[in-house]
Design a protein around this motif. Structure first.
Motif, PDB file in Angstrom:
ATOM      1  N   MET A   1      -8.122  -3.610 -14.233  1.00 36.92           N
ATOM      2  CA  MET A   1      -7.279  -2.461 -14.082  1.00 36.92           C
ATOM      3  C   MET A   1      -6.183  -2.803 -13.071  1.00 36.92           C
ATOM      4  SD  MET A   1      -7.818   1.381 -12.673  1.00 36.92           S
ATOM      5  CE  MET A   1      -9.291   1.894 -13.062  1.00 36.92           C
ATOM      6  N   VAL A   2      -5.010  -2.331 -13.308  1.00 35.58           N
ATOM      7  CA  VAL A   2      -3.873  -2.590 -12.432  1.00 35.58           C
ATOM      8  C   VAL A   2      -3.600  -1.336 -11.612  1.00 35.58           C
ATOM      9  CG1 VAL A   2      -1.428  -3.157 -12.390  1.00 35.58           C
ATOM     10  CG2 VAL A   2      -2.916  -4.241 -14.065  1.00 35.58           C
ATOM     11  N   ALA A   3      -3.293  -1.523 -10.355  1.00 28.87           N
ATOM     12  CA  ALA A   3      -3.023  -0.387  -9.472  1.00 28.87           C
ATOM     13  C   ALA A   3      -1.806   0.382  -9.957  1.00 28.87           C
ATOM     14  CB  ALA A   3      -2.809  -0.874  -8.045  1.00 28.87           C
ATOM     15  N   ARG A   4      -1.899   1.685  -9.896  1.00 28.50           N
ATOM     16  CA  ARG A   4      -0.777   2.546 -10.274  1.00 28.50           C
ATOM     17  C   ARG A   4      -0.098   3.046  -9.005  1.00 28.50           C
ATOM     18  NH1 ARG A   4      -5.068   3.752 -13.489  1.00 28.50           N
ATOM     19  NH2 ARG A   4      -4.777   3.369 -15.680  1.00 28.50           N
ATOM     20  N   LEU A   5       1.156   3.376  -9.125  1.00 28.53           N
ATOM     21  CA  LEU A   5       1.897   3.897  -7.979  1.00 28.53           C
ATOM     22  C   LEU A   5       1.202   5.137  -7.444  1.00 28.53           C
ATOM     23  CD1 LEU A   5       5.594   3.527  -9.143  1.00 28.53           C
ATOM     24  CD2 LEU A   5       4.366   2.131  -7.475  1.00 28.53           C
ATOM     25  N   GLY A   6       1.054   5.198  -6.140  1.00 35.31           N
ATOM     26  CA  GLY A   6       0.456   6.369  -5.518  1.00 35.31           C
ATOM     27  C   GLY A   6      -1.057   6.361  -5.499  1.00 35.31           C
ATOM     28  N   LYS A   7      -1.676   5.410  -6.161  1.00 34.13           N
ATOM     29  CA  LYS A   7      -3.137   5.370  -6.183  1.00 34.13           C
ATOM     30  C   LYS A   7      -3.625   4.472  -5.053  1.00 34.13           C
ATOM     31  CE  LYS A   7      -7.147   4.605  -8.980  1.00 34.13           C
ATOM     32  NZ  LYS A   7      -7.698   4.444 -10.285  1.00 34.13           N
ATOM     33  N   ALA A   8      -4.477   5.013  -4.198  1.00 37.64           N
ATOM     34  CA  ALA A   8      -4.999   4.232  -3.074  1.00 37.64           C
ATOM     35  C   ALA A   8      -5.988   3.203  -3.591  1.00 37.64           C
ATOM     36  CB  ALA A   8      -5.676   5.165  -2.080  1.00 37.64           C
ATOM     37  N   SER A   9      -5.993   2.040  -2.960  1.00 36.14           N
ATOM     38  CA  SER A   9      -6.947   1.015  -3.338  1.00 36.14           C
ATOM     39  C   SER A   9      -8.343   1.431  -2.883  1.00 36.14           C
ATOM     40  CB  SER A   9      -6.555  -0.318  -2.717  1.00 36.14           C
ATOM     41  OG  SER A   9      -6.489  -0.180  -1.319  1.00 36.14           O
ATOM     42  N   TRP A  10      -9.357   0.906  -3.551  1.00 33.86           N
ATOM     43  CA  TRP A  10     -10.738   1.292  -3.277  1.00 33.86           C
ATOM     44  C   TRP A  10     -11.168   0.963  -1.855  1.00 33.86           C
ATOM     45  CZ3 TRP A  10     -13.896  -2.628  -1.758  1.00 33.86           C
ATOM     46  CH2 TRP A  10     -13.513  -3.920  -2.089  1.00 33.86           C
ATOM     47  N   PHE A  11     -10.632  -0.102  -1.277  1.00 30.39           N
ATOM     48  CA  PHE A  11     -11.105  -0.486   0.051  1.00 30.39           C
ATOM     49  C   PHE A  11     -10.532   0.365   1.173  1.00 30.39           C
ATOM     50  CE2 PHE A  11      -7.200  -2.631   0.732  1.00 30.39           C
ATOM     51  CZ  PHE A  11      -6.930  -3.389  -0.390  1.00 30.39           C
ATOM     52  N   GLU A  12      -9.557   1.208   0.863  1.00 29.93           N
ATOM     53  CA  GLU A  12      -9.009   2.098   1.889  1.00 29.93           C
ATOM     54  C   GLU A  12     -10.042   3.132   2.325  1.00 29.93           C
ATOM     55  OE1 GLU A  12      -6.231   1.462   3.434  1.00 29.93           O
ATOM     56  OE2 GLU A  12      -5.846  -0.200   2.078  1.00 29.93           O
ATOM     57  N   GLY A  65       4.230  -8.736  -6.106  1.00 34.78           N
ATOM     58  CA  GLY A  65       4.468  -8.116  -7.401  1.00 34.78           C
ATOM     59  C   GLY A  65       3.457  -8.512  -8.471  1.00 34.78           C
ATOM     60  N   LYS A  66       2.339  -9.056  -8.066  1.00 32.34           N
ATOM     61  CA  LYS A  66       1.304  -9.450  -9.025  1.00 32.34           C
ATOM     62  C   LYS A  66       0.414  -8.257  -9.342  1.00 32.34           C
ATOM     63  CE  LYS A  66       1.113 -14.179  -7.314  1.00 32.34           C
ATOM     64  NZ  LYS A  66       0.269 -15.201  -6.674  1.00 32.34           N
ATOM     65  N   PRO A  67      -0.184  -8.248 -10.531  1.00 30.50           N
ATOM     66  CA  PRO A  67      -1.121  -7.165 -10.850  1.00 30.50           C
ATOM     67  C   PRO A  67      -2.344  -7.259  -9.933  1.00 30.50           C
ATOM     68  CG  PRO A  67      -1.035  -8.766 -12.634  1.00 30.50           C
ATOM     69  CD  PRO A  67      -0.039  -9.196 -11.617  1.00 30.50           C
ATOM     70  N   VAL A  68      -2.806  -6.117  -9.456  1.00 28.16           N
ATOM     71  CA  VAL A  68      -3.955  -6.092  -8.552  1.00 28.16           C
ATOM     72  C   VAL A  68      -5.016  -5.144  -9.079  1.00 28.16           C
ATOM     73  CG1 VAL A  68      -2.700  -6.765  -6.469  1.00 28.16           C
ATOM     74  CG2 VAL A  68      -2.789  -4.378  -7.118  1.00 28.16           C
ATOM     75  N   SER A  69      -6.264  -5.511  -8.834  1.00 29.07           N
ATOM     76  CA  SER A  69      -7.387  -4.698  -9.266  1.00 29.07           C
ATOM     77  C   SER A  69      -7.643  -3.585  -8.273  1.00 29.07           C
ATOM     78  CB  SER A  69      -8.645  -5.566  -9.398  1.00 29.07           C
ATOM     79  OG  SER A  69      -9.766  -4.757  -9.656  1.00 29.07           O
ATOM     80  N   THR A  70      -8.009  -2.433  -8.778  1.00 28.81           N
ATOM     81  CA  THR A  70      -8.409  -1.335  -7.898  1.00 28.81           C
ATOM     82  C   THR A  70      -9.905  -1.082  -8.010  1.00 28.81           C
ATOM     83  OG1 THR A  70      -7.887   0.278  -9.610  1.00 28.81           O
ATOM     84  CG2 THR A  70      -6.162  -0.207  -7.995  1.00 28.81           C
ATOM     85  N   ALA A  71     -10.638  -1.959  -8.683  1.00 24.08           N
ATOM     86  CA  ALA A  71     -12.077  -1.779  -8.869  1.00 24.08           C
ATOM     87  C   ALA A  71     -12.852  -2.378  -7.705  1.00 24.08           C
ATOM     88  CB  ALA A  71     -12.513  -2.438 -10.174  1.00 24.08           C
ATOM     89  N   SER A  72     -13.857  -1.660  -7.253  1.00 21.92           N
ATOM     90  CA  SER A  72     -14.698  -2.156  -6.162  1.00 21.92           C
ATOM     91  C   SER A  72     -15.923  -2.893  -6.679  1.00 21.92           C
ATOM     92  CB  SER A  72     -15.142  -0.993  -5.278  1.00 21.92           C
ATOM     93  OG  SER A  72     -15.943  -0.097  -6.014  1.00 21.92           O
ATOM     94  N   SER A  73     -16.167  -2.856  -7.980  1.00 21.21           N
ATOM     95  CA  SER A  73     -17.395  -3.442  -8.531  1.00 21.21           C
ATOM     96  C   SER A  73     -17.503  -4.939  -8.267  1.00 21.21           C
ATOM     97  CB  SER A  73     -17.501  -3.164 -10.028  1.00 21.21           C
ATOM     98  OG  SER A  73     -16.389  -3.710 -10.704  1.00 21.21           O
ATOM     99  N   THR A  74     -16.407  -5.651  -8.330  1.00 20.48           N
ATOM    100  CA  THR A  74     -16.445  -7.097  -8.078  1.00 20.48           C
ATOM    101  C   THR A  74     -16.870  -7.372  -6.648  1.00 20.48           C
ATOM    102  OG1 THR A  74     -14.735  -7.476  -9.716  1.00 20.48           O
ATOM    103  CG2 THR A  74     -15.103  -9.225  -8.116  1.00 20.48           C
ATOM    104  N   TYR A  75     -16.303  -6.650  -5.696  1.00 21.98           N
ATOM    105  CA  TYR A  75     -16.657  -6.829  -4.289  1.00 21.98           C
ATOM    106  C   TYR A  75     -18.130  -6.467  -4.056  1.00 21.98           C
ATOM    107  CZ  TYR A  75     -16.848  -6.164   0.736  1.00 21.98           C
ATOM    108  OH  TYR A  75     -17.206  -6.226   2.050  1.00 21.98           O
ATOM    109  N   ARG A  76     -18.567  -5.358  -4.631  1.00 24.15           N
ATOM    110  CA  ARG A  76     -19.968  -4.939  -4.447  1.00 24.15           C
ATOM    111  C   ARG A  76     -20.931  -5.965  -5.028  1.00 24.15           C
ATOM    112  NH1 ARG A  76     -18.617   1.221  -5.486  1.00 24.15           N
ATOM    113  NH2 ARG A  76     -18.437   1.830  -3.323  1.00 24.15           N
ATOM    114  N   ASN A  77     -20.618  -6.485  -6.200  1.00 25.56           N
ATOM    115  CA  ASN A  77     -21.478  -7.512  -6.791  1.00 25.56           C
ATOM    116  C   ASN A  77     -21.498  -8.776  -5.940  1.00 25.56           C
ATOM    117  OD1 ASN A  77     -22.275  -5.945  -8.956  1.00 25.56           O
ATOM    118  ND2 ASN A  77     -20.586  -6.633 -10.248  1.00 25.56           N
ATOM    119  N   LEU A  78     -20.352  -9.142  -5.390  1.00 28.36           N
ATOM    120  CA  LEU A  78     -20.283 -10.302  -4.508  1.00 28.36           C
ATOM    121  C   LEU A  78     -21.131 -10.079  -3.260  1.00 28.36           C
ATOM    122  CD1 LEU A  78     -18.958 -13.053  -3.942  1.00 28.36           C
ATOM    123  CD2 LEU A  78     -17.078 -11.807  -2.879  1.00 28.36           C
TER     124      LEU A  78
END
Length: 94
Positions: A1-12, A65-78
């Motif tokens: 998933m790519v971050a959308r404008l105005g959407k806070a990242s999960w780690f915030e 300007g690269k696409p960034v993930s807003t999912a926390s599942s990868t971090y949690r699994n790690l």
């Protein structure tokens, strides 16, 4: 998933302390072994460092300007994999 404008990242709003405490409690329930305080501190320090590196990489990718993930599942699994490894090999991390 790519971050959308105005959407806070999960780690915030990610509570690393609560997540790690929950993970440690789960490990302790499953193993029947209470982790020593020193090992709990090592695990917490490790998790905070991983979150800081993840946050920095996210910010750098976003600034470039690269696409960034807003999912926390990868971090949690790690976290789960690395903390399970720390519990299995406590002598190498103390």
């Amino acid at each position: 998933m790519v971050a959308r404008l105005g959407k806070a990242s999960w780690f915030e709003s990610f509570d690393v302390d609560a997540e790690v405490e929950e993970l440690i409690a789960h490990i302790e329930r499953c193993t029947g072994f209470a982790l020593p305080e020193r090992q709990r501190d090592v695990i917490m320090t490790h998790a905070r460092a991983k979150l800081d590196r993840t946050r920095q990489a996210y910010l750098e990718a976003k600034a470039a300007g690269k696409p960034v993930s807003t999912a926390s599942s990868t971090y949690r699994n790690l976290l789960k994999r690395s903390h399970t490894a720390l519990v299995k090999r406590p002598s190498t991390h103390m």
